[in-house]
Design an enzyme around this catalytic site. Structure first.
Site, PDB file in Angstrom:
ATOM      1  CE  LYS A 119      45.618  36.474  34.043  1.00 40.30           C
ATOM      2  NZ  LYS A 119      43.587  36.799  33.486  1.00 40.30           N
ATOM      3  CE1 TYR A 148      39.906  33.940  36.097  1.00 40.51           C
ATOM      4  CE2 TYR A 148      41.254  32.198  34.330  1.00 40.51           C
ATOM      5  CZ  TYR A 148      40.917  33.228  35.269  1.00 40.51           C
ATOM      6  OH  TYR A 148      41.954  34.122  35.501  1.00 40.51           O
ATOM      7  CG  ASN A 176      44.233  40.323  31.922  1.00 40.60           C
ATOM      8  OD1 ASN A 176      44.843  39.210  32.310  1.00 40.60           O
ATOM      9  ND2 ASN A 176      43.278  40.969  32.741  1.00 40.60           N
ATOM     10  CG  HIS A 204      44.403  35.721  38.887  1.00 43.01           C
ATOM     11  ND1 HIS A 204      42.861  36.434  38.793  1.00 43.01           N
ATOM     12  CD2 HIS A 204      44.761  35.183  39.565  1.00 43.01           C
ATOM     13  CE1 HIS A 204      42.536  35.664  39.984  1.00 43.01           C
ATOM     14  NE2 HIS A 204      43.664  35.174  40.786  1.00 43.01           N
ATOM     15  CD  GLU A 256      41.338  33.262  43.190  1.00 44.87           C
ATOM     16  OE1 GLU A 256      40.345  33.781  42.217  1.00 44.87           O
ATOM     17  OE2 GLU A 256      42.339  33.373  43.334  1.00 44.87           O
TER      18      GLU A 256
HETATM   19  P1  ATP Z   1      41.848  39.062  37.020  1.00 42.28           P
HETATM   20  O1  ATP Z   1      40.204  37.835  37.523  1.00 42.28           O
HETATM   21  O2  ATP Z   1      42.403  37.353  35.823  1.00 42.28           O
HETATM   22  O3  ATP Z   1      42.428  38.394  38.365  1.00 42.28           O
HETATM   23  P2  ATP Z   1      40.694  40.825  37.582  1.00 42.28           P
HETATM   24  O4  ATP Z   1      39.920  40.418  38.011  1.00 42.28           O
HETATM   25  O5  ATP Z   1      40.739  41.636  36.986  1.00 42.28           O
HETATM   26  O6  ATP Z   1      41.547  39.752  36.469  1.00 42.28           O
HETATM   27  P3  ATP Z   1      37.761  39.646  35.946  1.00 42.28           P
HETATM   28  O7  ATP Z   1      36.615  40.622  35.826  1.00 42.28           O
HETATM   29  O8  ATP Z   1      37.795  38.954  37.366  1.00 42.28           O
HETATM   30  O9  ATP Z   1      39.420  40.554  35.899  1.00 42.28           O
HETATM   31  O10 ATP Z   1      37.825  38.965  35.092  1.00 42.28           O
HETATM   32  C1  ATP Z   1      38.833  37.776  35.021  1.00 42.28           C
HETATM   33  C2  ATP Z   1      39.661  37.974  33.572  1.00 42.28           C
HETATM   34  O11 ATP Z   1      39.186  37.484  32.522  1.00 42.28           O
HETATM   35  C3  ATP Z   1      40.132  39.100  33.198  1.00 42.28           C
HETATM   36  O12 ATP Z   1      41.724  38.857  33.896  1.00 42.28           O
HETATM   37  C4  ATP Z   1      40.719  38.558  31.702  1.00 42.28           C
HETATM   38  O13 ATP Z   1      41.648  37.873  31.383  1.00 42.28           O
HETATM   39  C5  ATP Z   1      38.820  38.145  31.235  1.00 42.28           C
HETATM   40  N1  ATP Z   1      37.588  39.268  30.986  1.00 42.28           N
HETATM   41  C6  ATP Z   1      37.972  39.795  31.590  1.00 42.28           C
HETATM   42  N2  ATP Z   1      37.218  40.606  31.132  1.00 42.28           N
HETATM   43  C7  ATP Z   1      36.662  40.593  29.977  1.00 42.28           C
HETATM   44  C8  ATP Z   1      36.157  41.242  28.461  1.00 42.28           C
HETATM   45  N3  ATP Z   1      35.727  42.318  28.668  1.00 42.28           N
HETATM   46  N4  ATP Z   1      36.999  40.236  26.915  1.00 42.28           N
HETATM   47  C9  ATP Z   1      37.520  39.616  27.245  1.00 42.28           C
HETATM   48  N5  ATP Z   1      38.290  38.696  28.673  1.00 42.28           N
HETATM   49  C10 ATP Z   1      37.947  39.176  29.647  1.00 42.28           C
HETATM   50 MG    MG Z   2      39.186  38.445  38.824  1.00 45.23          MG
END
Ligand code: ATP
Ligand code: MG
Length: 140
Positions: free
Chosen positions: A11, A51, A114, A117, A128
């Protein structure tokens, strides 16, 4: 156990800190192979589409702004149980909850920024990968 492919994004918080090589080393140290990768700047349309599952979440607009704020590296990773293996290497979404030694524990700035992804299931991995790569770009 089956040879599997998963989709990964390094990212913008990670490209901004010039740590894509270090993240790739952590990926490769785990046994996963990077069978395709390219550095791109995601368009707003791509980020919104990618997303879309989070469209109703309060963090959606900020997330789209973050993912389009700088370059990303999109990747296809291959290995045994690659989808779950990569999620283990990434660590929990919130770096404060992530296990020691995971990419997010080591590198993530916060729950949004973070660093990586990874796909969460086989169907999402397939869709994806298709979203960003054609078959001839993947060399296993
Ligand atoms: P990813 O899909 O990026 O691999 P993930 O599956 O661990 O991560 P998801 O719940 O799918 O997490 O959320 C997608 C992305 O949205 C997260 O990686 C993060 O960048 C962002 N995100 C998730 N929760 C929050 C939150 N509470 N506040 C801000 N950003 C968030
Ligand atoms: Mg996710």
């Amino acid at each position: 156990m089956a040879l599997e492919r998963t989709f990964s994004i390094i990212k913008p918080d990670a490209t901004a800190r010039n740590i894509t090589g270090h993240i790739n080393a952590m990926i490769e140290d785990s046994g996963l192979c990077i069978v395709a990768q390219k550095r791109i700047h995601m368009s707003e349309e791509q980020a919104r589409g990618f997303y879309a599952v989070h469209a109703d979440r309060p963090f959606y607009n900020d997330l789209v702004a973050f993912m389009t704020s700088g370059p990303v590296v999109v990747q296809v990773l291959e290995g045994e149980n690659a989808i779950m293996a990569y999620r283990t290497v990434m660590g929990a979404t919130d770096p404060e909850q992530a296990d020691a030694g995971t990419i997010r524990k080591v590198h993530a700035e916060n729950i949004e920024r973070n660093s990586v992804h990874g796909s969460d299931a086989s169907e999402t991995a397939v869709s994806e990968i298709k979203f960003f790569f054609s078959d001839d770009e993947i060399v296993g």
